[in-house]
Design an enzyme around this catalytic site. Structure first.
Site, short mmCIF file in Angstrom:
data_model
loop_
_atom_site.label_atom_id
_atom_site.label_comp_id
_atom_site.label_asym_id
_atom_site.label_seq_id
_atom_site.Cartn_x
_atom_site.Cartn_y
_atom_site.Cartn_z
N ALA A 130 -64.78 38.49 -10.44
CA ALA A 130 -65.80 39.46 -10.05
C ALA A 130 -65.56 39.83 -8.60
O ALA A 130 -64.95 39.07 -7.83
CB ALA A 130 -67.18 38.84 -10.22
N GLY A 186 -64.18 35.66 -13.13
CA GLY A 186 -64.50 36.64 -14.18
C GLY A 186 -63.26 37.09 -14.95
O GLY A 186 -63.36 37.46 -16.12
N GLU A 195 -65.21 29.57 -8.96
CA GLU A 195 -66.52 30.00 -8.42
C GLU A 195 -67.17 28.96 -7.53
O GLU A 195 -67.85 29.29 -6.55
CB GLU A 195 -67.48 30.36 -9.57
CG GLU A 195 -67.16 31.67 -10.29
CD GLU A 195 -66.17 31.52 -11.42
OE1 GLU A 195 -65.52 30.46 -11.53
OE2 GLU A 195 -66.04 32.47 -12.23
N1 CAA Z 1 -63.08 40.15 -5.21
C1 CAA Z 1 -62.86 41.06 -4.23
N2 CAA Z 1 -61.67 41.19 -3.61
C2 CAA Z 1 -60.69 40.35 -3.98
C3 CAA Z 1 -60.86 39.38 -4.97
C4 CAA Z 1 -62.12 39.30 -5.60
N3 CAA Z 1 -62.38 38.43 -6.61
N4 CAA Z 1 -59.70 38.70 -5.11
C5 CAA Z 1 -58.84 39.24 -4.22
N5 CAA Z 1 -59.43 40.23 -3.55
C6 CAA Z 1 -58.85 41.08 -2.50
C7 CAA Z 1 -58.65 40.33 -1.19
O1 CAA Z 1 -59.83 40.25 -0.47
C8 CAA Z 1 -57.59 41.17 -0.54
O2 CAA Z 1 -58.22 42.35 -0.04
P1 CAA Z 1 -57.78 42.98 1.38
O3 CAA Z 1 -56.37 43.41 1.16
O4 CAA Z 1 -58.75 44.10 1.56
O5 CAA Z 1 -57.89 41.88 2.36
C9 CAA Z 1 -56.73 41.60 -1.71
O6 CAA Z 1 -57.55 41.47 -2.88
C10 CAA Z 1 -55.51 40.72 -1.90
O7 CAA Z 1 -55.95 39.37 -1.96
P2 CAA Z 1 -55.34 38.21 -1.02
O8 CAA Z 1 -54.90 38.76 0.29
O9 CAA Z 1 -56.33 37.09 -0.99
O10 CAA Z 1 -54.04 37.84 -1.87
P3 CAA Z 1 -53.35 36.41 -2.05
O11 CAA Z 1 -52.10 36.68 -2.81
O12 CAA Z 1 -53.25 35.70 -0.75
O13 CAA Z 1 -54.37 35.56 -2.96
C11 CAA Z 1 -55.87 35.20 -4.81
C12 CAA Z 1 -54.68 35.98 -4.25
C13 CAA Z 1 -55.47 33.72 -5.00
C14 CAA Z 1 -56.23 35.82 -6.13
C15 CAA Z 1 -57.04 35.25 -3.80
O14 CAA Z 1 -57.27 36.61 -3.45
C16 CAA Z 1 -58.33 34.69 -4.34
O15 CAA Z 1 -58.51 33.48 -4.31
N6 CAA Z 1 -59.24 35.57 -4.83
C17 CAA Z 1 -60.56 35.18 -5.26
C18 CAA Z 1 -60.55 34.45 -6.59
C19 CAA Z 1 -61.98 34.03 -6.94
O16 CAA Z 1 -62.61 33.25 -6.26
N7 CAA Z 1 -62.47 34.55 -8.08
C20 CAA Z 1 -63.81 34.29 -8.55
C21 CAA Z 1 -64.73 35.40 -8.15
S1 CAA Z 1 -66.44 35.03 -8.48
C22 CAA Z 1 -66.61 35.37 -10.14
O17 CAA Z 1 -65.69 35.79 -10.81
C23 CAA Z 1 -68.00 35.14 -10.68
C24 CAA Z 1 -68.09 35.22 -12.16
O18 CAA Z 1 -67.94 34.25 -12.85
C25 CAA Z 1 -68.38 36.49 -12.79
#
Ligand code: CAA
Length: 259
Positions: free
Chosen positions: A63, A108, A131
């Site tokens: 998400a 998500g 999460e």
């Molecule tokens: N939401 C919004 N933006 C996100 C995102 C997310 N879930 N995941 C990645 N992005 C964005 C980053 O902020 C970054 O944006 P900018 O270029 O503007 O800075 C861009 O995507 C690239 O990401 P990274 O620079 O972090 O790339 P990376 O290769 O270093 O890492 C990753 C990749 C491991 C996927 C890391 O981005 C990450 O850990 N993302 C979050 C994963 C997460 O926690 N997901 C759960 C979300 S909560 C949820 O899903 C609730 C539910 O159950 C419904």
């Protein structure tokens, strides 16, 4: 309509394509788009099966955290039904479905994959429910579907720790069903479900419903669901075609019409 989710149909297979680079973060627009695409895939007679695909680089990293960051409790009370609705819409497609996972399927994104019948992952894919590292829990069905798929102990390990899981471990614990080189993920997933095009679609629909609904109830209720769906298939043309074909010509495939 949104540009962020497309339904592309070819050869009886509908591909629901998530398209929000760089990470296919699931904002409200993509969530609504998924619901619309699932409805269309469910209704269209030329779609026999569905692949969910995020493209060659990433499935979905969860998400949209940037969208959620500013939300209050009451905002989320209003929004949380939508979070569950888009995975519910996917799980409710009455046709075989498969997630084709490249790159990340997190939060998500992992929950989208969990709502499909099967998951094909790239050998360098990463899955997880991180999460808890944000101070929340999975909210798009993850606590429920993950536990049902891999069992409560493994689900608690993944959800409590938020750790990432590589494709081989995901295969070992039953979180994914096939692991292939990244370049072959989409085609492998497609092949897995393309075989159902031209099949007895009402029997497939009944089989999916019997298994999915049956898993939610006690055995006797599940058997009753099966009995009713089984009997109901005797109203379909394909039931008559299938049996007539066997009696006259032996083992199939019978010329089913999806009727
Ligand atoms: N939401 C919004 N933006 C996100 C995102 C997310 N879930 N995941 C990645 N992005 C964005 C980053 O902020 C970054 O944006 P900018 O270029 O503007 O800075 C861009 O995507 C690239 O990401 P990274 O620079 O972090 O790339 P990376 O290769 O270093 O890492 C990753 C990749 C491991 C996927 C890391 O981005 C990450 O850990 N993302 C979050 C994963 C997460 O926690 N997901 C759960 C979300 S909560 C949820 O899903 C609730 C539910 O159950 C419904």
């Amino acid at each position: 309509m949104t540009e962020l989710v497309r339904l592309e149909v070819e050869g009886g297979v509908g591909t629901i394509r998530l398209d929000r680079p760089p990470m296919n973060a699931l904002n409200a627009e993509i969530q609504h788009g998924l619901i619309a695409a699932c409805r269309e895939a469910s209704e269209r007679a030329d779609v026999a099966a569905v692949v969910v695909w995020g493209g060659e680089k990433v499935f979905a990293a969860g998400a949209d955290i940037k969208q959620m960051e500013a939300m209050s409790y009451t905002d989320m009370v209003d929004h949380s039904a939508l979070l569950q609705d888009f995975t519910r819409a996917l799980a409710g497609i009455p046709k075989p479905t498969v997630a084709a996972i490249t790159g990340y399927a997190l939060g998500g994104g992992c929950e989208v994959a969990l709502a499909c019948d099967w998951r094909v992952a790239a050998d360098d894919a990463t899955l997880g429910q991180p999460e808890v590292t944000l101070g929340i829990i999975p909210g798009a069905g993850g606590t429920q579907r993950l536990a049902r798929l891999v069992g409560p102990a493994k689900a608690k390990d993944l959800v409590f720790s938020g750790r990432f899981v590589g494709a081989e471990e995901a295969l070992a614990i039953g979180l994914v069903d096939r692991v292939v080189p990244a370049a072959e993920v989409y085609d492998t997933a497609r092949e897995l479900v393309a075989r159902y095009a031209g099949g007895p679609s009402y029997a497939l629909r009944a089989a999916k419903e019997a298994i999915d609904r049956g898993l939610e109830v006690d055995l006797e209720s599940g058997l009753e669901i099966e009995r009713m769906l089984f009997s109901g298939l005797f109203a379909t043309k394909d039931r008559a075609t299938g049996m007539k074909h066997f009696v006259e010509k032996g083992k199939g495939p019978a010329p089913f019409e999806g009727a």
